[in-house]
Design a protein around this motif. Structure first.
Motif, short mmCIF file in Angstrom:
data_model
loop_
_atom_site.label_atom_id
_atom_site.label_comp_id
_atom_site.label_asym_id
_atom_site.label_seq_id
_atom_site.Cartn_x
_atom_site.Cartn_y
_atom_site.Cartn_z
N MET A 49 0.86 -1.20 0.00
CA MET A 49 0.00 0.00 0.00
C MET A 49 0.88 1.23 0.00
O MET A 49 1.85 1.31 0.73
N LEU A 50 0.53 2.14 -0.83
CA LEU A 50 1.38 3.32 -0.99
C LEU A 50 0.88 4.48 -0.14
O LEU A 50 -0.29 4.58 0.18
N THR A 51 1.80 5.36 0.20
CA THR A 51 1.40 6.56 0.92
C THR A 51 0.44 7.39 0.08
O THR A 51 -0.46 8.04 0.60
N ASP B 62 -1.92 6.51 -1.58
CA ASP B 62 -3.31 6.06 -1.52
C ASP B 62 -4.15 7.00 -0.68
O ASP B 62 -5.36 7.03 -0.82
N TYR B 63 -3.52 7.70 0.22
CA TYR B 63 -4.26 8.56 1.12
C TYR B 63 -4.67 9.89 0.48
O TYR B 63 -5.38 10.68 1.09
N LEU B 64 -4.22 10.11 -0.74
CA LEU B 64 -4.47 11.42 -1.35
C LEU B 64 -5.96 11.70 -1.44
O LEU B 64 -6.43 12.80 -1.13
N VAL C 153 2.51 6.90 8.76
CA VAL C 153 2.23 6.57 7.37
C VAL C 153 3.46 6.82 6.52
O VAL C 153 3.82 6.02 5.65
N HIS D 95 1.42 1.47 8.17
CA HIS D 95 0.02 1.89 8.08
C HIS D 95 -0.81 1.37 9.23
O HIS D 95 -1.74 2.02 9.69
N GLU E 39 8.18 0.64 0.17
CA GLU E 39 6.81 1.07 -0.13
C GLU E 39 5.90 -0.09 -0.49
O GLU E 39 4.91 -0.33 0.17
N PHE F 198 -9.80 9.95 -11.00
CA PHE F 198 -9.61 10.16 -9.56
C PHE F 198 -10.52 11.26 -9.05
O PHE F 198 -11.30 11.06 -8.10
N ALA G 72 -10.10 6.00 -2.02
CA ALA G 72 -8.77 5.72 -1.48
C ALA G 72 -8.67 4.22 -1.25
O ALA G 72 -9.20 3.72 -0.27
N PRO G 73 -8.00 3.49 -2.11
CA PRO G 73 -7.96 2.03 -1.99
C PRO G 73 -7.02 1.58 -0.89
O PRO G 73 -6.00 0.97 -1.13
N LEU G 74 -7.40 1.90 0.34
CA LEU G 74 -6.51 1.59 1.45
C LEU G 74 -6.55 0.12 1.79
O LEU G 74 -7.59 -0.52 1.77
N ASN G 75 -5.38 -0.39 2.13
CA ASN G 75 -5.26 -1.78 2.55
C ASN G 75 -5.94 -1.99 3.88
O ASN G 75 -6.44 -3.07 4.18
#
Lengths: 125, 180, 362
Positions: free
Chosen positions: A1-3, A5-7, B48, B53, B126, C16, C125-128
């Motif tokens: 999961m990338l940072t 993603d929170y955008l 983060v 996370h 990442e 987006f 937001a495709p959060l894990n």
């Protein structure tokens, strides 16, 4: 999961804050402004305010909050356990995961039972 | 050319330090509580940035969502008269600025003394599973399993402690005007 | 112009921001007005009267009229109020609930019929850690209520807000227990994966899933302070509880927040137990009946509409219950949360765990 993603979260947050503030601002400018003492005194069903200004409130609220923290932390520990549970089962360590989980749950059920027996879950709860 | 990671880190760090200062220096407890909540949020942001996370979400869930609720409850329950509090407890704006200035000076001095601090961070893991919930849960249930169980016991002890305090309070005479 | 939008570098950004605008407009611009109308009409029918039917056809524009009225009302600031927090509380009210929208997947993975290079999720937001994010944001909802009551400096407001906050945190626990069971069953905290795990059977049709649902529903009602758990707002008892001193648009914002909260929780309910956007349980997915969700750029609309319909059903249930059930007494409410739902939740977790390990499935 990338940072990154929170955008989306932040953009949405910005939109909402702008909306909320905007609505309040619009109301401030569009509304009438006719303050009077009757209107601005605290509302108690239309009668003049009575009763002590500074009531002390019951300690039961504090108990609810502390118990909530403790059980919330328990849930926070349970979540990773639940997440890996199926992986443990698939790698034939299911019994291990089950037993460990039950020990943890059991310890905290003891806590719940203790609070119950002590009557801390009554009345206000 | 400062990259995004640097910008984010330093802005978060600045907000954390600033809000921590506000927690200490503001006279009204509710305002301090709000600044502390902001602090916890931005700390979660730091997590983060570090790629952790799971810790970030838990930080918000437990600290900002549960512990601060307790703080706010206690502040509400105490029902302090704002007239009692006044502004005597809080430091003046000038002393606050002075304190922040001193902190910033110390930090800048540290940066200059150890030039490595400004080096770009090593490649963040990442896309790997570092810091994800799955990785955290695996560690928790294998390497740190007894810590896991021990924390359960500590929570139980805390519950018992709460019970003892409350029991004593319930037996003690009620405060005048106590309400449910 | 269309060529610029469709170019490989711009399209992902259009997508987006499109997602964000879509969900934001839906959440704030569509749900609230429609729900206000639904609430009043259903209330009317339950009470054997007609409800608003003058403003616009079937009274549909009533919400618009209400909104304009609230905007134009006097922005009253009572005397004893603490100004900053008094204004902050309503502005803050809808934010946590709506933030949860950011992780709600409202449709299957799509490449927009081939326009996008790789499949993208219909999630802002495709959060894990989507599920944990929702829990975390949900636990912040308590603050706006606590602040509102305290800032009003009205002892009834403080009373109401304390009780509402205590109620909300108690039921957050019950909700957490139900959610842990769902995690056990789906093996993931990613909301998209939870829906995917229900391809063959929705969790509501499993025993532990059904029990978790039974726990989740009262928790939903308690979290949103809706009847039968709306004692902290009880009109006849605590004046209006924590938002006594609020009028005009500030009150409107609390109202909006309540409906947004309801929508978020309904969406969670559908995602956890009713298979999200999937068509029917027991294998009858969209793919199963031959509908390709990725054929054209608009093919995702049907699964989304189905998801929206399910959420709408739960919103209707909220309204329906409000005008049907009597109110719980506060100690009954708290007793239900701590002494019934939490123990059942713990037992349910043990049940699922046992079933997975020893039963070979659930």
């Amino acid at each position: 999961m990338l940072t990154s993603d929170y955008l989306g979260v932040f953009v949405l947050l910005a939109l909402e804050v702008v909306t909320g503030v905007g609505a309040l601002g619009a109301s401030y400018f569009l509304g009438a402004r006719r303050q009077s003492p009757r209107k601005t005194s605290p509302y108690e069903c239309g009668i003049p305010s009575e009763g002590a200004e500074n009531q002390r409130f019951s300690v039961k609220f504090y108990l609810v909050a502390v118990s909530f923290i403790l059980f919330d932390i328990e849930a926070v520990f349970l979540i990773p356990w639940a997440l890996s549970y199926q992986d443990f089962v698939h790698s034939s360590h299911g019994v291990y995961a089950f037993v460990m989980g039950m020990i943890f749950l059991g310890v905290l059920t003891l806590g719940l039972v203790y609070e119950w027996r002590k009557g801390l879950l009554d009345w206000n709860k | 050319m400062p990259d995004l990671h640097h910008i984010l880190f330093f802005s978060f760090a600045a907000i954390i330090l600033f809000s921590a200062g506000m927690v200490a220096f503001r006279p009204r407890p509710v305002e301090s509580a709000m600044w502390l909540i902001l602090n916890f949020f931005v700390t979660a942001g730091l997590y983060v940035l570090l790629g952790s996370h799971f810790t970030a979400v838990i930080q918000v869930l437990v600290y900002a969502g549960a512990i601060m609720v307790l703080f706010v409850f206690v502040i509400l329950l105490l029902n302090l008269d704002p007239r009692e509090l006044g502004t005597e407890g809080g430091a003046s704006w000038s002393s606050l600025v002075l304190f922040m200035g001193f902190l910033s000076f110390v930090l800048v001095a540290l940066q200059l003394a150890t030039p490595d601090l400004l080096k770009a961070p090593a490649a963040l893991p990442e896309a790997s599973t570092f810091g994800s919930v799955e990785a955290a849960s695996r560690e928790l249930l294998t390497k740190y399993i007894w810590g896991f169980q021990l924390s359960g016991i500590i929570l139980l002890l805390a519950l018992i402690g709460v019970g003892l305090i409350a029991y004593r309070k319930a037996k003690a005479p009620q405060v005048k005007g106590a309400h449910a | 112009m269309i060529n610029i939008v469709l170019s490989a570098s711009v399209l992902p950004w259009v997508f987006f921001f499109g997602k964000i605008l879509f969900i934001f407009t839906l959440g704030f611009g569509v749900i609230a007005p429609v729900m206000i109308w639904v609430e009043r009409r259903v209330a009317a029918f339950v009470q054997d009267r007609v409800g608003p039917n003058r403003v616009g056809p079937l009274g549909l524009l009533q919400s618009l009229a209400d909104g304009i009225k609230l905007l134009l009302k006097e922005d009253l600031r009572p005397d004893e109020v603490r100004p900053f927090f008094f204004i902050l509380a309503p502005a803050l009210a809808a934010v946590p609930a709506a933030m949860a929208f950011a992780v709600v997947p409202f449709g299957p993975e799509t490449t927009l019929g081939g326009l996008l290079a790789e499949p993208a999720r219909l999630q802002i937001a495709p959060l894990n850690v989507g599920l944990l994010y929702v829990l975390a944001i949900g636990s912040l909802a308590v603050y706006s209520i606590a602040l509102a009551g305290w800032a009003s400096n009205n002892k009834f407001s403080v009373m109401g807000s304390l009780r509402a906050s205590a109620q909300m945190i108690s039921y957050e626990l019950a909700m957490g227990m139900a959610v842990v069971a769902v995690i056990l069953m789906s093996g993931s905290v990613d909301l998209y994966d939870i829906v995917k795990a229900q391809t063959n059977h929705w969790f509501i049709f499993t025993i532990p899933g059904f029990i978790a649902f039974l726990i989740f529903v009262p928790a939903m009602f308690a979290e949103t302070n809706r009847t039968p758990f709306d004692l902290p707002e009880a009109e006849a008892e605590l004046v209006v509880g924590f938002h006594t001193e609020y009028s005009g648009m500030k009150f409107g914002l609390f109202f909006l927040a309540e409906y947004v909260n309801m929508t978020t929780l309904s969406a969670m309910c559908v995602l956890f137990f009713f298979g999200g956007w999937e068509f029917l349980p027991f294998g009858l997915t969209w793919e199963g009946i031959g509908y390709q969700v990725d054929q054209h750029w608009f093919s995702w609309v049907i699964p989304f509409a189905w998801f929206a319909a399910k959420v709408a059903f739960f919103l209707f249930v909220f309204v329906w219950v409000r005008w049907t059930l009597p109110r719980f007494r506060y100690d009954q409410l708290m007793g239900l949360g701590w002494k019934t739902l939490v123990p059942i939740g713990i037992a349910n977790i043990a049940l699922v765990a046992g079933l997975i390990t020893f039963g070979g499935g659930f």
